[in-house]
Design an enzyme around this catalytic site. Structure first.
Site, mmCIF file in Angstrom:
data_model
loop_
_atom_site.group_PDB
_atom_site.id
_atom_site.type_symbol
_atom_site.label_atom_id
_atom_site.label_comp_id
_atom_site.label_asym_id
_atom_site.label_seq_id
_atom_site.Cartn_x
_atom_site.Cartn_y
_atom_site.Cartn_z
ATOM 1 N N HIS A 44 5.215 4.767 -8.260
ATOM 2 C CA HIS A 44 4.059 4.104 -8.685
ATOM 3 C C HIS A 44 3.009 5.343 -8.663
ATOM 4 C CE1 HIS A 44 3.513 2.643 -4.438
ATOM 5 N NE2 HIS A 44 2.073 2.968 -4.721
ATOM 6 N N SER A 66 0.984 6.413 0.011
ATOM 7 C CA SER A 66 2.348 6.029 -0.886
ATOM 8 C C SER A 66 3.567 7.463 -1.089
ATOM 9 C CB SER A 66 2.192 5.312 -1.984
ATOM 10 O OG SER A 66 1.939 4.243 -1.924
ATOM 11 N N ASP A 115 10.986 1.841 -7.419
ATOM 12 C CA ASP A 115 9.595 2.042 -6.500
ATOM 13 C C ASP A 115 10.132 3.956 -6.456
ATOM 14 O OD1 ASP A 115 7.096 2.366 -6.336
ATOM 15 O OD2 ASP A 115 7.013 1.249 -5.354
#
Length: 367
Positions: free
Chosen positions: A105, A219, A136
């Protein structure tokens, strides 16, 4: 039970999602803490049954601080900042050839990125090698490998235990080379992302839950133990809708190192993932509702020939209501029920056909 939302740790839009009995959304939150003091005139003491409260000695505090500093010195040079056209996240240097692992992402649909390495050199260009949204995860590669680029050491996920001290390293809010501290607060969590607003729609099993602050930009960074080993890739954090979307302190999630290595190794060697290790029924389905408009199962829309479901006799129109002893009400709950299973494993599927309940023994396929 309180409802929560999960947020991606890259700087993106709010992404609704669900996991188990919790309502979730992927964006960023911030950790906080609540402190308190005794009421005036009240003296607090330790229970006599517990014995006297021991305080850490100066040497012990100094030793722990030195250990923190050593871990940061060892690992932080392997953590980078990744900039795409509309998002910012983190990454971890995977090898000396310039491969960097991050979240899918974070890269989104883009193929070119700007990477800032911790060695203080100028921003480097990088290209996408491959993205694997189902877990992911993604790998990008630097155009030019800077001198002294240091690959991180990945630990053994099976040795991660609740209570371990961990450090989260990345670029929260664009502040590169930032570090937060906490513990492993749970293991084996299964979390599902939304497929809207930039989310991958992944259902990820065996996530490491941590109290270390996970903020926007974290992230794809590193969750690190005190042996200077990366034990996970920070991906999500929780927020509480009852607080207006504010942070649910101390609830963050990281993809375990074992899965990171499994996926990244294949992308680096082959340019794609050929063996996901993830079980599947090999169907296309949709959530159906009952007379009260409540989710009541997953209707099979397509059942490809040769897939696990077709081999077990399932047909389009069948409605799955249970996998083994786990009730299935939505597509998400179906994904979560299969997340920890392996290809080739046998499960009992309970389903409705023409209003009649039936069961089938299914040998699971692979995503």
């Amino acid at each position: 039970m309180d409802a929560f939302h999960f947020r991606h740790r890259s700087r993106r839009l709010l992404l609704p999602m669900t996991t188990g009995v919790c309502a979730i959304a992927l964006v960023s939150g911030c950790s906080g803490e609540v402190s308190g003091s005794p009421e005036p005139g009240v003296t607090t003491t330790a229970s006599s049954r517990q014995g006297p409260v021991s305080q850490p000695t100066g040497d012990a505090v100094g030793d722990l601080q030195a250990q923190y500093e050593a871990v940061i010195k060892n690992v932080l040079p392997s953590v980078v900042q990744i900039q795409a056209s509309n998002s910012l996240g983190s990454g971890v240097v995977y090898d000396s050839r310039g491969h960097i692992v991050t979240n899918a992402h974070v890269v989104g649909t883009e193929r070119r990125f700007r990477v800032t390495v911790a060695t203080g050199e100028k921003t480097q260009g990088a290209s996408l090698v491959a993205s694997y949204p189902e877990q992911d995860l993604a790998v990008i590669k630097l155009d030019t490998v800077p001198k002294g680029l240091k690959a991180a050491t990945f630990g053994n996920s099976e040795k991660v235990e609740v209570g371990q001290i961990v450090l989260a390293m990345g670029s929260p809010l664009g502040l590169s080379s930032s570090v937060t501290q906490g513990i492993v607060s749970a293991v084996g969590r299964t979390v599902s992302e939304s497929s809207t607003g930039g989310g991958t729609g992944a259902t990820i099993a065996n996530m490491v839950q941590t109290s270390a602050a996970i903020n926007p930009g974290n992230s794809g960074g590193a969750l690190v133990n005190l042996n200077s080993e990366v034990i996970g890739i920070p991906t999500l954090a929780a927020t509480d809708p009852d607080l207006g979307g504010g942070a649910a302190p101390g609830i963050g999630f990281a993809i375990p190192a074992s899965m990171v290595k499994t996926i990244a190794d294949q992308i680096v060697k082959l340019g794609r993932v050929v063996d996901s290790g993830r079980a599947a029924l090999n169907i296309t389905g949709r959530t159906v509702v009952d007379q009260d408009y409540q989710p009541a199962g997953v209707a099979l829309v397509k059942v490809p020939s040769g897939g696990a479901a077709e081999k077990a006799g399932l047909q389009p129109g069948d409605i799955i209501t249970k996998i083994d002893d786990t009730s299935i009400t939505t597509i998400t709950s179906l994904s979560e029920a299969l997340a920890s299973d392996k290809p080739g494993q046998n499960v009992t599927v309970t389903y409705l056909r023409d209003g009649q309940e039936r069961t089938a023994r299914v040998t699971l396929g692979e995503i």
